[in-house]
Design an enzyme around this catalytic site. Structure first.
Site, short mmCIF file in Angstrom:
data_model
loop_
_atom_site.label_atom_id
_atom_site.label_comp_id
_atom_site.label_asym_id
_atom_site.label_seq_id
_atom_site.Cartn_x
_atom_site.Cartn_y
_atom_site.Cartn_z
N LYS A 22 0.84 -1.21 0.00
CA LYS A 22 0.00 0.00 0.00
C LYS A 22 0.87 1.25 0.00
O LYS A 22 0.63 2.19 -0.77
CB LYS A 22 -0.92 -0.01 1.23
CG LYS A 22 -1.76 1.25 1.39
CD LYS A 22 -2.59 1.23 2.65
CE LYS A 22 -1.76 1.40 3.90
NZ LYS A 22 -2.56 1.66 5.11
N ARG A 27 2.54 6.02 -3.07
CA ARG A 27 3.66 6.92 -3.33
C ARG A 27 4.00 6.92 -4.82
O ARG A 27 4.21 7.97 -5.43
CB ARG A 27 4.90 6.48 -2.53
CG ARG A 27 4.90 6.81 -1.05
CD ARG A 27 6.02 6.04 -0.36
NE ARG A 27 6.24 6.38 1.03
CZ ARG A 27 5.53 5.95 2.05
NH1 ARG A 27 4.47 5.18 1.82
NH2 ARG A 27 5.84 6.27 3.29
N GLY A 96 -4.97 7.31 4.77
CA GLY A 96 -3.94 8.27 5.16
C GLY A 96 -2.85 8.40 4.12
O GLY A 96 -2.29 9.48 3.92
N GLN A 172 4.24 9.79 7.77
CA GLN A 172 3.54 10.22 6.55
C GLN A 172 3.62 11.73 6.34
O GLN A 172 3.59 12.20 5.20
CB GLN A 172 2.08 9.76 6.58
CG GLN A 172 1.91 8.27 6.34
CD GLN A 172 0.46 7.84 6.33
OE1 GLN A 172 -0.44 8.67 6.14
NE2 GLN A 172 0.22 6.57 6.54
N SER A 198 9.12 5.35 12.59
CA SER A 198 8.99 4.59 11.34
C SER A 198 10.00 5.01 10.28
O SER A 198 9.65 5.22 9.12
CB SER A 198 7.57 4.73 10.77
OG SER A 198 6.59 4.59 11.76
N ASP A 314 3.31 -1.33 11.98
CA ASP A 314 2.18 -2.11 11.46
C ASP A 314 2.38 -3.60 11.70
O ASP A 314 1.49 -4.30 12.17
CB ASP A 314 1.99 -1.83 9.96
CG ASP A 314 1.37 -0.47 9.71
OD1 ASP A 314 0.93 0.18 10.68
OD2 ASP A 314 1.33 -0.04 8.54
N LYS A 341 -3.85 5.56 14.03
CA LYS A 341 -4.02 4.80 12.78
C LYS A 341 -5.52 4.68 12.46
O LYS A 341 -6.32 5.53 12.87
CB LYS A 341 -3.37 3.43 12.92
CG LYS A 341 -1.85 3.49 13.13
CD LYS A 341 -1.13 3.78 11.83
CE LYS A 341 0.37 3.60 11.96
NZ LYS A 341 1.06 3.73 10.67
N ARG A 387 -6.06 -4.35 9.80
CA ARG A 387 -5.00 -5.08 10.50
C ARG A 387 -5.53 -5.78 11.76
O ARG A 387 -5.01 -6.83 12.14
CB ARG A 387 -3.83 -4.16 10.82
CG ARG A 387 -3.22 -3.56 9.56
CD ARG A 387 -1.73 -3.38 9.59
NE ARG A 387 -1.28 -2.79 8.33
CZ ARG A 387 -1.03 -3.47 7.23
NH1 ARG A 387 -1.16 -4.78 7.21
NH2 ARG A 387 -0.64 -2.86 6.12
#
Length: 426
Positions: A22, A27, A96, A172, A198, A314, A341, A387
């Site tokens: 994803k 991106r 997101g 992000q 992250s 994640d 999230k 998830r």
């Protein structure tokens, strides 16, 4: 409400080709849009989040052609910024990975753009990104609550300069700023406030930008320098890696109830940090084998771990349910961003783990899990979070099985997850 009953599974074995990432899919779609030339993306993820991005790009005048199964996309780049002579309203669901980058990208051109989403999107912060964009000259107005979508952008282009962005909530924000910085009117220096969460997701962004011909100077993740005058050039072809977060469920299945489970599409050459999930399984006692584009997990008795999992937020969710099959108390640390999230994942995970009998301590940025002597069956609420549904499929490995409420929420990233999961049984 739809429910899915997963009966107890004795052993798993088999091979799964993981659908596209994803993070990489959205991106790559945006960079291909801003690039000069036509880009063919293969192994594109076919899911809700990607459909929201594609629908928005079409509305903005981007031409693309999708294969019958939606996994190959040939996209004609704009060769620069996105502009619109008429006002546009874009609905982005709860994506997101579409909302944050598009918010930044739409400040580059000319026009009025309103970005909306599902009710949960209105609870997911975007203020740090908007503050940074405003510092570079963007005009962004919140329509309901300050710091959250929906919002309207009155675009006139983005100036260069020095700008700060928070690193401790979501990578992000930084990803969005990095991707648009090359098309600003001057050089951009981005200073990261606080610890950057992250980091591997930033590595993905920089690697993809490099594929499209743009260089980012990374000063140890504290400052990023993007020199003016660069432009995106299509590399002609982009292969989207399999989603390493999605691979985590099958690898955990192999570790808990293998047999041998092989996932293809990710491996030691992957640019995704979430492949390091396999290292955590290995620390727990699983037998892991790496190839360039595959990972194999074999079953072995598991023991608890106490680890900082900020780099794999994640995939770390899968460790929370795998912990039910490990000896001892597992602690997953430095995961505050679970709270912003698709749902508050820390609270949701703690609630659902307690349903099956686990002893759980929920901290502000950690979770501590002690498995029960005997796992109870339960109806697991999924909070419209893909998830949560996939993580709790691991409870099929308990003697009592498990019921998953709203299993179709996996459509966000992995529409046929439960079909693939079932293919490993027997």
């Amino acid at each position: 409400m739809k429910q899915l009953r997963l009966e107890p599974v004795v052993q798993v074995r088999g091979e799964i080709n993981i659908p596209g990432s994803k993070s990489i899919s959205n991106r790559a779609l945006l960079l291909a849009t801003l690039a000069q030339g036509t880009t063919t993306l293969t192994n594109l993820l076919d899911s809700d989040d990607i459909r929201h991005m594609l629908a928005s790009l079409k509305q903005l005048g981007v031409n693309y052609r999708l294969s019958q199964n939606n996994t190959v996309c040939e996209l004609d780049g704009l060769g620069g910024v996105i502009s619109s002579a008429s006002a546009q309203e874009l609905f982005l669901g709860n994506a997101g990975t579409a909302m944050r980058p598009l918010c930044a990208a739409l400040t580059l051109g000319q026009g009025e753009f309103t970005l909306t989403g599902e009710p949960r999107m209105e609870e997911r912060p975007i203020g740090d990104l908007v503050d940074a964009l405003r510092k570079l000259g963007a005009n962004v107005v919140y329509l309901k609550n300050d710091g959250f979508p929906p919002l309207t952008i009155n675009a006139t282009g983005l100036n260069g300069g020095d700008v700060e962005i928070a690193g401790d909530l979501s990578s992000q924000f930084l990803t969005a700023l990095l991707m648009v910085a090359p098309l600003a009117k001057g050089s951009v220096n981005i200073h990261v406030k606080g610890e950057l969460v992250s980091k591997p997701y930033i590595d993905i962004t920089i690697a993809l930008m490099a594929q499209f011909g743009v260089n980012v100077i990374n000063h140890d993740y504290a400052r990023f320098e993007i020199v003016a005058g660069q432009r995106y050039i299509s590399p002609c072809k982009v292969l989207v890696e399999g989603d390493a977060s999605s691979a985590s469920y099958f690898l955990a299945a192999g570790a808990i109830k293998g047999g041998e489970v092989k996932v293809t599409g990710v491996g030691r050459l992957s640019i995704q940090g979430d492949v390091k999930f396999a290292d955590v399984l290995e620390k727990m006692g699983a037998d892991i084998e790496w190839g360039d584009d595959y990972i194999i997990a074999r079953g072995s008795p598991l023991t608890a771990v106490d680890l900082d999992m900020n780099h794999i937020p994640d995939a770390a969710m899968t460790i929370a349910t795998a912990a039910l099959f490990a000896k001892g108390t597992t602690v997953i640390r430095n995961i505050y961003n679970w709270r912003i999230k698709e749902t508050d994942r820390l609270a949701a995970m703690a609630t659902e783990l307690r349903k099956v009998g686990a002893e759980v301590e929920e901290g502000n940025d950690y979770i501590k899990i002690t498995p029960p002597a005997v796992i109870n069956t339960a109806e697991i609420d999924t909070y419209n979070d893909h998830r949560m549904a996939m993580c709790f499929s691991m409870l099929a490995f308990a003697d009592c099985g498990i019921t998953i409420n709203d299993p179709d929420c996996t459509s966000k990233t992995f529409p046929d997850y439960f079909k693939q999961f079932a293919s490993l049984q027997g």
